[in-house]
Design a protein around this motif. Structure first.
Motif, short mmCIF file in Angstrom:
data_model
loop_
_atom_site.label_atom_id
_atom_site.label_comp_id
_atom_site.label_asym_id
_atom_site.label_seq_id
_atom_site.Cartn_x
_atom_site.Cartn_y
_atom_site.Cartn_z
N THR A 1 -12.46 6.09 8.84
CA THR A 1 -11.02 5.84 8.95
C THR A 1 -10.78 4.77 10.00
O THR A 1 -11.15 4.95 11.16
CB THR A 1 -10.27 7.12 9.35
OG1 THR A 1 -10.50 8.13 8.36
CG2 THR A 1 -8.78 6.87 9.47
N CYS B 1 1.66 11.76 11.54
CA CYS B 1 1.40 12.87 10.61
C CYS B 1 2.63 13.78 10.59
O CYS B 1 3.08 14.23 11.64
CB CYS B 1 0.18 13.68 11.04
SG CYS B 1 -1.36 12.72 11.15
N ASP C 1 -2.98 14.01 7.86
CA ASP C 1 -3.02 12.61 7.43
C ASP C 1 -1.77 11.89 7.91
O ASP C 1 -0.68 12.45 7.94
CB ASP C 1 -3.10 12.51 5.91
CG ASP C 1 -4.42 13.03 5.36
OD1 ASP C 1 -5.44 12.81 6.02
OD2 ASP C 1 -4.41 13.67 4.28
N ASP D 1 1.03 10.23 7.13
CA ASP D 1 1.76 10.11 5.87
C ASP D 1 3.22 9.69 6.04
O ASP D 1 3.93 9.53 5.04
CB ASP D 1 1.70 11.43 5.10
CG ASP D 1 2.24 12.62 5.90
OD1 ASP D 1 2.50 12.45 7.11
OD2 ASP D 1 2.39 13.71 5.33
N MET E 1 0.91 6.16 3.78
CA MET E 1 -0.33 6.52 4.48
C MET E 1 -1.02 5.24 4.96
O MET E 1 -1.52 4.45 4.16
CB MET E 1 -1.25 7.31 3.55
CG MET E 1 -0.75 8.71 3.23
SD MET E 1 -1.95 9.61 2.23
CE MET E 1 -1.26 11.26 2.30
N ARG E 2 -1.06 5.08 6.27
CA ARG E 2 -1.73 3.93 6.88
C ARG E 2 -2.34 4.37 8.21
O ARG E 2 -1.69 5.01 9.03
CB ARG E 2 -0.76 2.77 7.11
CG ARG E 2 -0.19 2.15 5.84
CD ARG E 2 -1.28 1.46 5.02
NE ARG E 2 -0.75 0.81 3.83
CZ ARG E 2 -0.73 1.37 2.61
NH1 ARG E 2 -1.18 2.62 2.46
NH2 ARG E 2 -0.26 0.72 1.58
N SER E 3 -3.61 4.01 8.44
CA SER E 3 -4.31 4.44 9.65
C SER E 3 -4.44 3.33 10.69
O SER E 3 -4.72 3.60 11.85
CB SER E 3 -5.70 4.98 9.31
OG SER E 3 -6.52 3.96 8.76
N THR F 1 -4.66 -0.40 6.60
CA THR F 1 -5.80 0.28 6.00
C THR F 1 -5.45 1.71 5.63
O THR F 1 -4.62 2.35 6.27
CB THR F 1 -7.00 0.33 6.97
OG1 THR F 1 -6.60 1.04 8.17
CG2 THR F 1 -7.46 -1.06 7.35
N TRP F 2 -6.12 2.18 4.57
CA TRP F 2 -6.07 3.59 4.23
C TRP F 2 -7.16 3.88 3.20
O TRP F 2 -7.41 3.10 2.30
CB TRP F 2 -4.72 4.01 3.65
CG TRP F 2 -4.68 5.49 3.41
CD1 TRP F 2 -4.75 6.15 2.21
CD2 TRP F 2 -4.65 6.52 4.41
NE1 TRP F 2 -4.73 7.50 2.40
CE2 TRP F 2 -4.68 7.76 3.74
CE3 TRP F 2 -4.59 6.49 5.80
CZ2 TRP F 2 -4.65 8.97 4.42
CZ3 TRP F 2 -4.56 7.70 6.48
CH2 TRP F 2 -4.59 8.93 5.79
N GLY F 3 -7.84 5.03 3.38
CA GLY F 3 -8.82 5.48 2.41
C GLY F 3 -10.02 4.58 2.25
O GLY F 3 -10.65 4.57 1.18
N SER G 1 -1.96 0.37 -4.38
CA SER G 1 -3.04 1.34 -4.15
C SER G 1 -3.59 1.85 -5.47
O SER G 1 -4.69 2.40 -5.50
CB SER G 1 -2.53 2.52 -3.32
OG SER G 1 -1.92 2.07 -2.14
#
Length: 619
Positions: free
Chosen positions: A56, A441, A447, A449, A467-469, A483-485, A499
């Motif tokens: 992640t 989160c 997550d 979200d 959803m973005r990290s 980024t995500w996943g 996505s």
């Protein structure tokens, strides 16, 4: 008597009161922004590369080399990558290298599991990566299956570890590999989520309501891996929170991993453990939270800096500018932010300023705010030399003075945050639209979200789901990236959710607070709406949104219910590009409107609606 009423709503969401008390504002939305006072669907995103990276992502940095190469560093819970031309190059630093004779042992017959043995403790954890080289094949396991990067499956002891070679052995229980087998252990991985009991954010957000985060040594598999990334000229400097400082030389190329800063020629006094690192405008490297030079003990309030123009020399002398300073407010340093004029440093309870002053003290360090908080190391961002951050229960801004940032959705956001995952929260800048984004989160989720946005040009707030990290601004590439996943996405590109394949609709909507006609003194029958919608960015051949008008008789009454005291109704109608008017039948004392798009290829901007209403009785 029939009359037309223009529906003029103030920009931004307001959720600090009741639906009825916030008349004249917007109440709810998703994937909508405000521009020039009016709401519109946000830009879409596309998958930048079909290549998936490991872990992640928690931090990104975009910069250019002296030769003009456009590089993007991605620091994840498992790896450190540099993206160039759509490819992800693994430059994760090596923590230690061990060479041994015949250190490999096969498992039972037919198994592909191999055990590696080191003479001394290897320090590796489950999930870490090791690169084996110089091994010869044995017991039916090919050399190519041994000599590669492998993920550690288990750690039976401090000197043994197991990996899966993917190649079944013949006899089993055999030892071999050759006289000089080398193990290169990469820096330890971290957890994708906060785990109660260890690391940054011990317990239910540490000690207290939101608590105080602990800083433990790097290498804990339960510690969420947070990174510092900064460039020194064209080179990259990075550090895992609680670990060592590493350096990647751009001239060495993308096939070369980062190395410990302490291994560079002339390195002296480099702290082996740091909290956050950054490089200042005056070319000092600063460690916020660091090991002491003499005792070697980690001090979470100690600031250390290198010699000017020499980031590998941290030993103070009369002939250089290296030095240190210990803060006295708080119990640990959360993070720092380099701005145009100063370096801002947050502890768990205060804010400090570092300004370059030259010899003999190098930096003028003073406290500029107290009784404030920062929710996590990545929850701060600077735009136009103004710094914004999320605290534990409010937002803040620093523009020369640290102060609370008024927020019209404060209660809504902070009541929804999953506090055990607060250290995942990160801030991002979308400069094109003057937006600061915070991803968090939602309650009950592990997550990221949800997001909340402050538009500093229009001074309004809005929020949504996504959803973005990690996030990086459009400073070099012309658009934000997120980024995500395990994928990198280019934002503000197209109008859809890239996505999925094919892309899907964003599902953007906005809904108003309740409003009255003539202060709610009578019941009104609404029969016509004059829409004001634009579809300029749409790619669909016939873009359409759904316009919904809701009515109710009393505050707190659910829309669409019916009983002996009230008759309420919800009417939804399509609005296309050339729709001039919408005929409806809805009756009530209070109204609300909602606009949404459910189809791919639709981008919309809402102007000012008008409704035709007349007084009506109750049945």
């Amino acid at each position: 008597m029939k009359q037309f009423q223009k529906l003029a709503f103030n920009p931004g969401l307001v959720r600090e009161g009741t639906n009825y008390s916030t008349e004249g504002f917007w109440w709810d939305c998703d994937r909508v922004r405000f521009r020039n006072g009016t709401p519109e669907s946000i830009g879409g995103w596309t998958k930048f590369s079909d290549t998936q990276f490991l872990g992640t992502a928690r931090r990104m940095l975009n910069w250019q080399t002296l030769l003009g190469a456009d590089l993007l560093a991605l620091a994840t819970s498992k790896k450190l990558y540099i993206e160039n031309g759509g490819g992800f190059y693994d430059v994760t630093p090596v923590r230690s290298t061990v060479t041994a004779a015949n250190p490999l042992t096969t498992g039972s017959a037919g198994s592909s599991i191999v055990t590696g043995t080191t003479a001394a403790a290897h320090g590796a954890s489950v999930g870490d990566f090791v690169t084996i080289s110089g091994a010869s094949g044995f017991d039916g396991v090919l050399a190519a299956s041994l000599n590669q990067e492998l993920e550690i499956l288990s750690v039976p002891s401090t000197t043994t570890f197991t990996v899966d070679t993917g190649d079944a052995c013949t006899v089993g229980g055999s030892s071999g590999g050759g006289a000089a087998v080398t193990f290169e252990f990469q820096i330890s991985v971290g957890s994708d989520v906060s785990v109660s009991g260890t690391g940054w954010g011990v317990g239910t957000w540490g000690r207290g309501a939101w608590g105080s985060e602990a800083l433990v040594s790097a290498g804990s598999a339960n510690q969420i891996r947070l990174w510092s990334l900064t460039n020194y000229g064209e080179d990259l400097v990075m550090a895992v929170r609680g670990g060592a400082i590493y350096y990647w030389d751009a001239t060495a190329g993308l096939a070369v991993r980062g190395v410990a800063l302490s291994t560079l020629p002339g390195a002296s006094g480099v702290p082996p453990q740091v909290g956050t690192v950054l490089v200042t405008q005056d070319r000092h490297m600063i460690a916020l939270g660091a090991t002491e030079l003499v005792s070697g003990a980690f001090d979470p309030l100690l600031i250390r800096w290198s010699n000017q123009e020499d980031i590998a020399n941290w030993t103070p002398s009369t002939t250089n500018t290296a030095g240190d300073f210990r803060l006295t407010s708080g119990s640990y340093i959360v993070t720092g932010q380099a701005t145009r004029d100063e370096v801002l440093v947050w502890t768990d309870v205060s804010l400090h300023s570092m300004r370059f002053s030259g010899p003999p003290y190098t930096f003028d360090i003073r406290q500029i705010g107290d009784n404030l908080s920062l929710v996590g190391p990545n929850a701060v961002v600077t735009a136009n030399n103004v710094t914004y951050w999320m605290g534990r229960d409010k937002f803040y801004v620093y523009n020369g003075v640290a102060q609370t940032l008024p927020c019209s959705v404060r209660r809504y956001v902070f009541d929804d945050i999953e506090r055990t995952q607060a250290t995942q929260i990160h801030a991002g800048l979308n400069e094109q639209y003057s937006e600061i984004w915070w991803f968090y989160c939602s309650s009950g989720s592990i997550d990221l979200d949800r997001y909340v946005v402050y538009n500093y040009a229009e001074q309004v707030w809005y929020y949504g789901s996504m959803m973005r990290s990690a996030w990086t601004n459009a400073s070099i590439r012309g658009q934000p990236y997120a980024t995500w996943g395990g994928y990198l996405y280019a934002h503000e590109e197209g109008v859809d959710d890239g996505s999925t394949n094919p892309p899907s609709a964003l599902g953007a909507f906005i809904e108003s607070s309740d409003f009255d006609i003539e202060d709610g003194t009578a019941f009104y029958f609404v029969e016509r709406v004059i829409p004001d919608v634009r579809f300029d960015r749409s790619t669909a051949s016939a873009p359409v949104v759904t316009l919904t008008v809701k009515a109710r008789d009393f505050p707190g009454q659910d829309f669409g219910t019916s009983n002996s005291r009230a008759v309420t109704r919800t009417v939804a109608s399509p609005v296309e590009q050339y729709t001039r008017e919408v005929w409806i039948r809805v009756r009530g004392r209070q109204l609300a409107v909602r606009v949404e798009a459910a189809d791919a290829g639709v981008a919309w901007q809402l102007g000012k609606l008008r409704i035709s209403a007349r007084t009506d009785g109750r049945r």
